[in-house]
Design a protein around this motif. Sequence first.
Motif, PDB file in Angstrom:
ATOM      1  N   ILE A   1       0.876  -1.181   0.000  1.00 49.16           N
ATOM      2  CA  ILE A   1       0.000   0.000   0.000  1.00 49.16           C
ATOM      3  C   ILE A   1       0.905   1.221   0.000  1.00 49.16           C
ATOM      4  N   ASP A   2       0.784   2.069  -1.022  1.00 49.62           N
ATOM      5  CA  ASP A   2       1.696   3.212  -1.070  1.00 49.62           C
ATOM      6  C   ASP A   2       1.152   4.375  -0.232  1.00 49.62           C
ATOM      7  N   GLU A   3       1.948   5.404  -0.114  1.00 45.22           N
ATOM      8  CA  GLU A   3       1.596   6.520   0.772  1.00 45.22           C
ATOM      9  C   GLU A   3       0.351   7.271   0.306  1.00 45.22           C
ATOM     10  N   CYS A   4       0.002   7.141  -0.976  1.00 46.87           N
ATOM     11  CA  CYS A   4      -1.186   7.816  -1.507  1.00 46.87           C
ATOM     12  C   CYS A   4      -2.434   6.941  -1.440  1.00 46.87           C
ATOM     13  N   GLY A   5      -2.299   5.742  -0.911  1.00 48.72           N
ATOM     14  CA  GLY A   5      -3.458   4.883  -0.734  1.00 48.72           C
ATOM     15  C   GLY A   5      -3.744   3.941  -1.891  1.00 48.72           C
ATOM     16  N   PHE A   6      -2.823   3.858  -2.846  1.00 48.58           N
ATOM     17  CA  PHE A   6      -2.993   2.910  -3.946  1.00 48.58           C
ATOM     18  C   PHE A   6      -2.399   1.556  -3.557  1.00 48.58           C
ATOM     19  N   ILE A   7      -3.024   0.487  -4.044  1.00 46.42           N
ATOM     20  CA  ILE A   7      -2.672  -0.868  -3.637  1.00 46.42           C
ATOM     21  C   ILE A   7      -1.948  -1.594  -4.760  1.00 46.42           C
TER      22      ILE A   7
ATOM     23  N   LYS B   1     -13.329  -3.690 -12.488  1.00 46.98           N
ATOM     24  CA  LYS B   1     -13.847  -3.491 -11.144  1.00 46.98           C
ATOM     25  C   LYS B   1     -13.452  -4.696 -10.285  1.00 46.98           C
ATOM     26  N   VAL B   2     -13.054  -4.417  -9.044  1.00 51.55           N
ATOM     27  CA  VAL B   2     -12.643  -5.482  -8.136  1.00 51.55           C
ATOM     28  C   VAL B   2     -13.189  -5.231  -6.736  1.00 51.55           C
ATOM     29  N   GLN B   3     -13.131  -6.262  -5.945  1.00 48.75           N
ATOM     30  CA  GLN B   3     -13.490  -6.176  -4.534  1.00 48.75           C
ATOM     31  C   GLN B   3     -12.238  -6.445  -3.709  1.00 48.75           C
ATOM     32  N   VAL B   4     -11.924  -5.549  -2.803  1.00 45.08           N
ATOM     33  CA  VAL B   4     -10.750  -5.688  -1.942  1.00 45.08           C
ATOM     34  C   VAL B   4     -11.236  -5.818  -0.509  1.00 45.08           C
ATOM     35  N   ASN B   5     -11.263  -7.034  -0.019  1.00 39.31           N
ATOM     36  CA  ASN B   5     -11.706  -7.248   1.362  1.00 39.31           C
ATOM     37  C   ASN B   5     -13.019  -6.506   1.649  1.00 39.31           C
ATOM     38  N   ASP B   6     -14.001  -6.718   0.759  1.00 36.09           N
ATOM     39  CA  ASP B   6     -15.352  -6.144   0.871  1.00 36.09           C
ATOM     40  C   ASP B   6     -15.441  -4.672   0.468  1.00 36.09           C
ATOM     41  N   HIS B   7     -14.381  -4.084  -0.029  1.00 30.60           N
ATOM     42  CA  HIS B   7     -14.419  -2.693  -0.476  1.00 30.60           C
ATOM     43  C   HIS B   7     -14.323  -2.630  -1.999  1.00 30.60           C
ATOM     44  N   PHE B   8     -15.116  -1.747  -2.585  1.00 31.04           N
ATOM     45  CA  PHE B   8     -15.101  -1.567  -4.041  1.00 31.04           C
ATOM     46  C   PHE B   8     -13.802  -0.905  -4.484  1.00 31.04           C
ATOM     47  N   GLY B   9     -13.298  -1.372  -5.625  1.00 30.55           N
ATOM     48  CA  GLY B   9     -12.114  -0.742  -6.192  1.00 30.55           C
ATOM     49  C   GLY B   9     -12.049  -0.967  -7.692  1.00 30.55           C
TER      50      GLY B   9
ATOM     51  N   ILE C   1       2.088  -7.243 -13.903  1.00 31.71           N
ATOM     52  CA  ILE C   1       1.231  -7.205 -12.720  1.00 31.71           C
ATOM     53  C   ILE C   1       1.841  -6.327 -11.632  1.00 31.71           C
ATOM     54  N   TYR C   2       3.162  -6.187 -11.657  1.00 34.25           N
ATOM     55  CA  TYR C   2       3.832  -5.374 -10.642  1.00 34.25           C
ATOM     56  C   TYR C   2       3.785  -3.882 -10.972  1.00 34.25           C
ATOM     57  N   GLU C   3       3.263  -3.547 -12.153  1.00 33.47           N
ATOM     58  CA  GLU C   3       3.004  -2.156 -12.500  1.00 33.47           C
ATOM     59  C   GLU C   3       1.558  -1.773 -12.218  1.00 33.47           C
ATOM     60  N   LEU C   4       0.689  -2.753 -12.073  1.00 34.59           N
ATOM     61  CA  LEU C   4      -0.721  -2.485 -11.855  1.00 34.59           C
ATOM     62  C   LEU C   4      -0.984  -2.052 -10.417  1.00 34.59           C
ATOM     63  N   TYR C   5      -2.079  -1.359 -10.232  1.00 34.83           N
ATOM     64  CA  TYR C   5      -2.454  -0.913  -8.891  1.00 34.83           C
ATOM     65  C   TYR C   5      -3.976  -0.853  -8.792  1.00 34.83           C
ATOM     66  N   VAL C   6      -4.482  -0.912  -7.577  1.00 32.86           N
ATOM     67  CA  VAL C   6      -5.922  -0.821  -7.328  1.00 32.86           C
ATOM     68  C   VAL C   6      -6.225   0.494  -6.627  1.00 32.86           C
ATOM     69  N   ASP C   7      -7.222   1.173  -7.136  1.00 35.23           N
ATOM     70  CA  ASP C   7      -7.700   2.441  -6.566  1.00 35.23           C
ATOM     71  C   ASP C   7      -8.981   2.145  -5.795  1.00 35.23           C
ATOM     72  N   ILE C   8      -8.968   2.317  -4.483  1.00 36.43           N
ATOM     73  CA  ILE C   8     -10.177   2.093  -3.678  1.00 36.43           C
ATOM     74  C   ILE C   8     -10.750   3.408  -3.161  1.00 36.43           C
TER      75      ILE C   8
END
Length: 358
Positions: free
Chosen positions: A78-84, A101-109, A130-137
């Motif tokens: 988890i980076d300092e800006c909140g991206f996963i 669209k994804v679900q991260v531990n019950d949270h939309f992202g 995959i190591y360049e990808l990130y999830v925005d929640i």
Amino acid sequence: MFKETFFTQLKELAAISGGPGNEHRVVQNLVEQLKLHSDEVEVDQMGNIYAYKHGKQPGPTIMVSAHSDEIGCVVRDIDECGFIRVERTGGMLEALMVGRKVQVNDHFGVIGVKAGHLQSPEERNKVPSIYELYVDIGAKSKQEVKEMGIQIGDPITYISDLDRFSNQDLICGKAIDNRSCCVLLVELFKALAKGDFNGTLVGVIAVQEEVGLRGAKVATYKVNPDFAIVLDTIPCADTPDSLGSGYPIGIGQGPVIPALAGGGVRGNIMSRQMKKCIIQFAEQLEIPYQLAVMTGATTDLAAVHLEREGILGGAITFARRYSHSPVEVANLNDFEQGFILLKAMIERQEDWGNMGFI
């Protein structure tokens, strides 16, 4: 009626998030269903489900299994800006992940994608690692993510509801692999609730198939069945990008009997006895079937058949398009025909010997 019931149950079950190692909600749902039609149901410490049904006459122990997990990812950082940042658990393909669209531990992202206006010509023609990808929640900081209850190792799965095409027999969505076969197993126990068969039927819902057939290995050792039948879905090659591949498997053409699945250490060459038995039952019932040699994919049978002194087993599988994607496509007719085949095999187990099984 079978197809309508099957679709309704699959729509509910496939919507539940359950990546490898995080199948607990799927397990809970299936336990409640299986308890209604079984003599006994238990869950081991891995999360494998065992449902037991005793027939009216003595006979062999037959294990019929499916797996509960779906492909997914987990939180890697988890980076300092909140991206996963993520790590895969199962066959997640980068080309199919961007912008989803994804679900991260019950949270939309959503899995972020760089705006096309900002991409260089090289970036437009490149699939990111995959190591360049990130999830925005929707979080603004690492602390905010933590306050949402998200931490390293938490599960990430696609959001993709099950839908039907205008051709009502075709369905599309995530986790058809392999929640479809979990539904088949529940329906099998419903149909055999009166115990009109010989021996003991053990229904197994195994965990962590997508990361190495792990639950099936443990479950088979525990059950030690006389025979095993594995239910799963299997890739097909009936779309423009795969026609002529030498793998003539398609949806809507009946259940698939994988004579060989997986070409390496984790593969399986189906026992000649079980292969012959499944084919003869299908032909007697006038059920269409497809024989497959698929070196690039395998099923839990690869682990099942190697336990203890070796387990005599086979697989009944179902073709799916767009494997390991949030838009897997399958045909309800295939599942209905497979169910009829499976049910007849259990009900008429005493006929196996007449078919030259041994």
